[in-house]
Design a protein around this motif. Structure first.
Motif, PDB file in Angstrom:
ATOM      1  N   ALA B 219      29.185  16.008   4.411  1.00 23.43           N
ATOM      2  CA  ALA B 219      27.912  15.917   5.136  1.00 23.43           C
ATOM      3  C   ALA B 219      26.858  16.689   4.360  1.00 23.43           C
ATOM      4  N   ARG B 220      26.621  16.227   3.169  1.00 27.61           N
ATOM      5  CA  ARG B 220      25.705  16.886   2.232  1.00 27.61           C
ATOM      6  C   ARG B 220      24.940  15.764   1.554  1.00 27.61           C
ATOM      7  N   ASN B 221      23.629  15.835   1.591  1.00 31.02           N
ATOM      8  CA  ASN B 221      22.834  14.699   1.127  1.00 31.02           C
ATOM      9  C   ASN B 221      22.904  14.517  -0.383  1.00 31.02           C
ATOM     10  N   SER B 222      23.214  13.296  -0.780  1.00 26.48           N
ATOM     11  CA  SER B 222      23.132  12.953  -2.206  1.00 26.48           C
ATOM     12  C   SER B 222      21.797  12.286  -2.510  1.00 26.48           C
ATOM     13  N   GLU B 223      21.011  12.088  -1.472  1.00 24.09           N
ATOM     14  CA  GLU B 223      19.647  11.579  -1.605  1.00 24.09           C
ATOM     15  C   GLU B 223      18.919  11.992  -0.319  1.00 24.09           C
ATOM     16  N   PRO B 224      17.589  11.976  -0.311  1.00 25.21           N
ATOM     17  CA  PRO B 224      16.907  12.355   0.939  1.00 25.21           C
ATOM     18  C   PRO B 224      17.408  11.489   2.103  1.00 25.21           C
ATOM     19  N   ARG B 228      15.870  15.263   5.640  1.00 28.74           N
ATOM     20  CA  ARG B 228      16.360  16.441   4.918  1.00 28.74           C
ATOM     21  C   ARG B 228      16.501  16.112   3.430  1.00 28.74           C
ATOM     22  N   PRO B 229      16.388  17.102   2.556  1.00 29.76           N
ATOM     23  CA  PRO B 229      16.388  16.818   1.117  1.00 29.76           C
ATOM     24  C   PRO B 229      17.791  16.609   0.555  1.00 29.76           C
ATOM     25  N   ALA B 230      17.840  16.096  -0.666  1.00 31.52           N
ATOM     26  CA  ALA B 230      19.119  16.011  -1.385  1.00 31.52           C
ATOM     27  C   ALA B 230      19.553  17.407  -1.819  1.00 31.52           C
ATOM     28  N   CYS B 231      20.847  17.585  -1.914  1.00 31.43           N
ATOM     29  CA  CYS B 231      21.426  18.876  -2.315  1.00 31.43           C
ATOM     30  C   CYS B 231      20.837  19.331  -3.652  1.00 31.43           C
ATOM     31  N   GLU B 232      20.459  20.617  -3.697  1.00 30.75           N
ATOM     32  CA  GLU B 232      19.954  21.205  -4.938  1.00 30.75           C
ATOM     33  C   GLU B 232      20.985  22.102  -5.602  1.00 30.75           C
ATOM     34  N   GLY B 233      22.193  22.102  -5.049  1.00 28.08           N
ATOM     35  CA  GLY B 233      23.273  22.856  -5.691  1.00 28.08           C
ATOM     36  C   GLY B 233      23.081  24.346  -5.689  1.00 28.08           C
ATOM     37  N   HIS B 234      22.777  24.918  -4.529  1.00 25.28           N
ATOM     38  CA  HIS B 234      22.598  26.369  -4.436  1.00 25.28           C
ATOM     39  C   HIS B 234      23.921  27.131  -4.494  1.00 25.28           C
ATOM     40  N   SER B 235      25.035  26.406  -4.405  1.00 27.11           N
ATOM     41  CA  SER B 235      26.376  27.030  -4.473  1.00 27.11           C
ATOM     42  C   SER B 235      26.590  28.030  -3.345  1.00 27.11           C
ATOM     43  N   ASN B 236      26.049  27.734  -2.188  1.00 28.02           N
ATOM     44  CA  ASN B 236      26.108  28.678  -1.080  1.00 28.02           C
ATOM     45  C   ASN B 236      26.379  27.951   0.240  1.00 28.02           C
ATOM     46  N   CYS B 237      27.090  26.801   0.142  1.00 29.09           N
ATOM     47  CA  CYS B 237      27.334  25.983   1.341  1.00 29.09           C
ATOM     48  C   CYS B 237      27.898  26.854   2.463  1.00 29.09           C
ATOM     49  N   ILE B 238      28.884  27.656   2.154  1.00 34.02           N
ATOM     50  CA  ILE B 238      29.328  28.741   3.025  1.00 34.02           C
ATOM     51  C   ILE B 238      28.783  30.026   2.411  1.00 34.02           C
ATOM     52  N   PRO B 239      27.990  30.799   3.101  1.00 33.13           N
ATOM     53  CA  PRO B 239      27.766  30.798   4.546  1.00 33.13           C
ATOM     54  C   PRO B 239      26.461  30.134   5.009  1.00 33.13           C
ATOM     55  N   LEU B 240      25.653  29.553   4.121  1.00 36.62           N
ATOM     56  CA  LEU B 240      24.379  29.017   4.596  1.00 36.62           C
ATOM     57  C   LEU B 240      23.787  28.101   3.537  1.00 36.62           C
ATOM     58  N   CYS B 241      23.459  26.876   3.908  1.00 36.41           N
ATOM     59  CA  CYS B 241      22.700  26.022   3.000  1.00 36.41           C
ATOM     60  C   CYS B 241      21.224  26.395   3.154  1.00 36.41           C
ATOM     61  N   PRO B 242      20.594  26.868   2.088  1.00 36.95           N
ATOM     62  CA  PRO B 242      19.218  27.352   2.236  1.00 36.95           C
ATOM     63  C   PRO B 242      18.218  26.249   2.564  1.00 36.95           C
ATOM     64  N   ILE B 243      18.555  24.980   2.260  1.00 37.25           N
ATOM     65  CA  ILE B 243      17.560  23.922   2.418  1.00 37.25           C
ATOM     66  C   ILE B 243      17.988  22.842   3.411  1.00 37.25           C
ATOM     67  N   GLN B 244      19.100  23.025   4.047  1.00 41.42           N
ATOM     68  CA  GLN B 244      19.661  22.076   5.016  1.00 41.42           C
ATOM     69  C   GLN B 244      19.892  20.682   4.412  1.00 41.42           C
ATOM     70  N   ALA B 245      20.248  20.659   3.146  1.00 36.20           N
ATOM     71  CA  ALA B 245      20.774  19.413   2.582  1.00 36.20           C
ATOM     72  C   ALA B 245      22.141  19.131   3.186  1.00 36.20           C
ATOM     73  N   LYS B 246      22.811  20.184   3.585  1.00 32.40           N
ATOM     74  CA  LYS B 246      24.084  20.068   4.303  1.00 32.40           C
ATOM     75  C   LYS B 246      23.790  20.006   5.801  1.00 32.40           C
ATOM     76  N   TYR B 247      24.428  19.095   6.476  1.00 37.53           N
ATOM     77  CA  TYR B 247      24.225  18.953   7.926  1.00 37.53           C
ATOM     78  C   TYR B 247      24.636  20.217   8.666  1.00 37.53           C
ATOM     79  N   ASP B 248      23.898  20.560   9.680  1.00 38.39           N
ATOM     80  CA  ASP B 248      24.405  21.469  10.706  1.00 38.39           C
ATOM     81  C   ASP B 248      23.862  21.005  12.048  1.00 38.39           C
ATOM     82  N   ALA B 249      24.394  21.569  13.102  1.00 37.73           N
ATOM     83  CA  ALA B 249      24.124  21.032  14.441  1.00 37.73           C
ATOM     84  C   ALA B 249      22.678  21.215  14.873  1.00 37.73           C
TER      85      ALA B 249
END
Lengths: 142, 574
Positions: B219-224, B228-249
């Motif tokens: 549940a991580r965007n490979s395109e907008p 929400r934007p496409a993943c920018e690869g912040h390498s921080n999925c856990i504990p927080l996606c800084p840009i919400q490219a990864k889904y959360d509730a």
């Protein structure tokens, strides 16, 4: 040498990082160095001062690093202080080690400049959680 | 009878948020979401969590961004749950144990508006057809009351809602798991590390199984997508996606809370549900810890109540209420994915910490006749160095402590070792055992006086044997890669090493027989026809796939069942 100069020289000796030899007054690097010095003194007090004092006594040696590492007192708390000097420059983080908890098992504390950690350029990565690249940059060799 | 709302949902994590949103699309229902946590769901909150994480030293800690919330003191979470039993008894402030417990229960969770999805990795594999029929296929565990085929359309809908990226052709038909629709977007591109690994092992045979390295549905965007934007690869999925490219509730919370009939009440710790005058469970009792009278019993009513407070807090509420437990199974059949990982040094730099924390997986070991006696395992390839097995900080410390590598060569040595760090992780299935359970501790939390959870838990041989097989397989794969394994034995001093995947499942399992299960295949409790449960607590077995996609698919079905009941007359409809 004043305390800041001693700390910067010690940092350069322990990490081998070249730019620490030429920190310009009022530069961002100097701000960071001052902050790290302040934080380490705050966190460790006499133990950290002991390392600075020990280093100051070796700074004039032909090989200050060898002289420091070879000193009989470079162990236990003093050695832990040296590791924290490296940690703070590499990761902007220091750890308070105890007899029970050492290394990355010891509690870590942020030193305020995570994104300026020197490890990131060394491993050719962005600071974790601070990517400034666009989607898919990770497919290529850096 | 007049009710305060049409539906009260307890919990605002992915199950609660999805249930509320789906119901709101089916009818103009008055919906209340009660949530024990108290935090924002907008971009400002995300930025603040990011700053809070920066202020914490331990950046890998899943709780780091959330430690400064007041809710942490008022409605505690198990923050030290990842530790073995002795250490946990000394350090963990929320979990409690019976004297009979052989192991600690190591899975933690967050009590936030938005739930634990703030801190999940986003992996969304489907269960396999055999996962729903483990007993009838292999004679182990239990069968679910539904089949893969019955859930497939809901899987598609769940992938759409979560925004799952994936490659249809790689997964269609996996162990019989057909896909009727493609993913809403293509898979995340392989990392440089994945490409090097794939070159060395893809198509090779290991322990009689052909290895395929494929992209994990995530549940991580490979395109907008979905605003929400496409993943920018912040390498921080856990504990927080800084840009919400990864889904959360918070995605579905924001979407549903713009509707005038939908309300979120945070800071509301539910203590029990109870029957109204007609004998139906229509009353929800809670404590508002943001009020002046924190321990005052407050009550709101609805003809349908949904408990979606994850697999520890949900059974706690039922046990505190003494309802829905004629089977005696509430709190029982507690499960997690028992996990382990092998760390190694790759023969050349793979450059971890660039991109998502994990992109690829090997699915080939999930199913087979071996499941008569041991679990399969799902293997993922990390892009975060050694993950929990060791951070760059550990490498630096080792170089300094063991080698005294101070001085001019330090940076070169750090770079050489850290850029070659790689891991293979494998998650196994433990069977549902009634003896593995959560119940109510005699000890209460400090702020509100609500019983803490108490565990009786032991990892079974079914999972342990799979961990051994996972070690053997990972070793063979690393040998094929020419990687040097960082030695850490699975069993040390007679004790099994294992990690949690923090996938809490079971405790209110679904089944056709009211005598040995808590809910039916729609998530409705057998004992109370207007009381529903949403979330992974209804899982009859745990399989080896991350649970979120399956729990969302089930929740969408549950929402449709609730809608049908409300249309037919609500509390009085059977």
């Amino acid at each position: 040498m004043d305390e800041l100069s001693t700390f910067v020289a010690l940092s350069r000796t322990l990490t081998g990082i070249g730019f620490l030899a030429n920190i310009e007054p009022k530069s961002f690097a100097e701000t960071i160095a001052k902050d790290y010095l302040h934080r380490l003194k705050e966190a460790f007090g006499a133990d950290f001062i002991a390392l600075l004092t020990l280093y100051a006594s070796k700074a004039g040696a032909p090989d200050p690093l060898a002289a420091l590492l070879g000193d009989a007192s470079f162990k236990d708390r003093i050695e832990s202080m040296a590791k924290q000097v490296v940690n703070v420059w590499m990761l902007s983080q220091y750890r308070i080690e105890t007899a029970e908890k050492k290394g990355d098992n010891a509690p870590a504390f942020d030193a305020g400049f995570f994104d300026q950690g020197l490890i990131w350029s060394a491993i050719k990565a962005h600071p974790i959680a601070f990517s400034h690249r666009s989607h898919g940059y990770w497919t290529s060799k850096p | 009878m007049k009710y305060d709302y049409d539906v009260i949902i307890v919990g605002s994590g992915v199950a609660g948020a999805m249930c509320a949103w789906k119901l709101s699309t089916l009818g103009d229902y008055r919906i209340l979401i009660l949530e024990a946590g108290d935090n924002g769901i907008g971009q400002g909150q995300r930025v603040e969590f990011h700053h809070a994480m920066d202020r914490q030293g331990n950046r890998g800690d899943m709780f780091a961004p959330y430690l400064e919330l007041e809710s942490r003191k008022m409605v505690p979470s198990p923050e030290k749950a990842g530790k073995p039993l002795d250490a946990q008894k000394a350090e963990e402030k929320y979990y409690d144990y019976t004297p009979e417990s052989q192991d600690s229960f190591r899975a933690g969770y967050t009590r936030l508006v938005g739930g634990s999805t703030w801190a999940w990795r986003g992996n969304c594999p489907r269960f396999l057809p055999s996962d729903f029929a483990l007993r009838s296929t292999y004679g182990a565990g239990r069968d679910w009351p539904i089949s893969y085929g019955e859930l497939e359309k809901s899987y598609c809908e769940a992938e759409q809602e979560l925004g799952v990226s994936g490659n249809h052709d790689e997964l269609d038909g996996l162990f019989g798991a057909f896909r009727s629709r493609p993913f809403p977007m293509p898979g995340i591109p392989l990392t440089y590390s994945d490409q090097l690994v794939k070159t060395r092992i893809h198509g090779k045979t290991v322990n009689g199984t052909k290895v395929r390295v494929i992209t994990t549905p995530q549940a991580r965007n490979s395109e907008p997508y979905d605003g929400r934007p496409a993943c920018e690869g912040h390498s921080n999925c856990i504990p927080l996606c800084p840009i919400q490219a990864k889904y959360d509730a918070t995605v579905h919370l924001r979407r549903v809370l713009v509707k005038p009939n939908v309300t979120l009440r945070s800071g509301a710790a539910v203590t029990r549900v109870s029957a109204g005058r007609d004998g139906n469970i229509t009353r929800v009792h809670f404590r508002d810890w943001r009020s002046d009278d924190k321990t005052k019993d407050r009550v709101l009513t609805a003809p349908v109540i949904v408990l979606a407070a994850h697999a520890i807090e949900t059974p706690k509420i039922l046990l505190m209420s003494n309802v829905a437990n004629s089977s005696g199974q509430v709190g029982r059949n507690l499960m997690d994915h028992i996990q382990w990982e092998i760390a190694a040094e790759f023969p050349e730099p793979v450059y971890p910490f660039r991109g998502p924390q994990s992109v690829t997986a090997i699915e080939a070991f999930r199913d087979g006749p071996f499941r008569r006696t041991r679990s399969g395992f799902r293997m993922t390839i990390g892009n975060d160095g050694w993950g929990r097995a060791g951070s760059p900080a550990k490498i630096i410390d080792e170089l300094l402590t063991k080698d005294r590598a101070y001085g001019p060569d330090l940076m070169t040595k750090v770079a050489d070792r850290v850029t070659r760090m790689i891991r293979l992780s494998f998650s196994t299935e433990m069977l549902p055992h009634p003896e593995n359970r959560v119940d109510l501790s005699a000890n209460t939390d400090a702020a509100l006086g609500i019983p803490r959870p108490r565990f009786t838990f032991a990892v079974d041989d079914y999972a342990t044997e799979a961990l051994k097989a996972g070690v053997e397989t990972a070793t063979a794969l690393f040998n094929l890669m020419g990687a040097k394994i960082e030695k850490k034995d699975l069993i040390e001093n007679g004790k099994l090493n294992w990690n949690t995947a923090a996938h809490i499942m079971g405790t209110c399992i679904m089944g056709n027989n009211p005598a040995d299960s808590v809910v039916d295949k729609w998530g409705r409790t057998h004992d109370n026809h207007n009381l529903y449960i949403a979330g992974s607590s209804v899982f009859a077995t745990g399989a080896t796939a991350n649970p979120t996609l399956t729990l969302v698919a089930l929740t969408l079905r549950t929402a449709r069942a609730i809608h049908k009941q409300l249309k037919a007359g609500g509390v009085h409809a059977h």
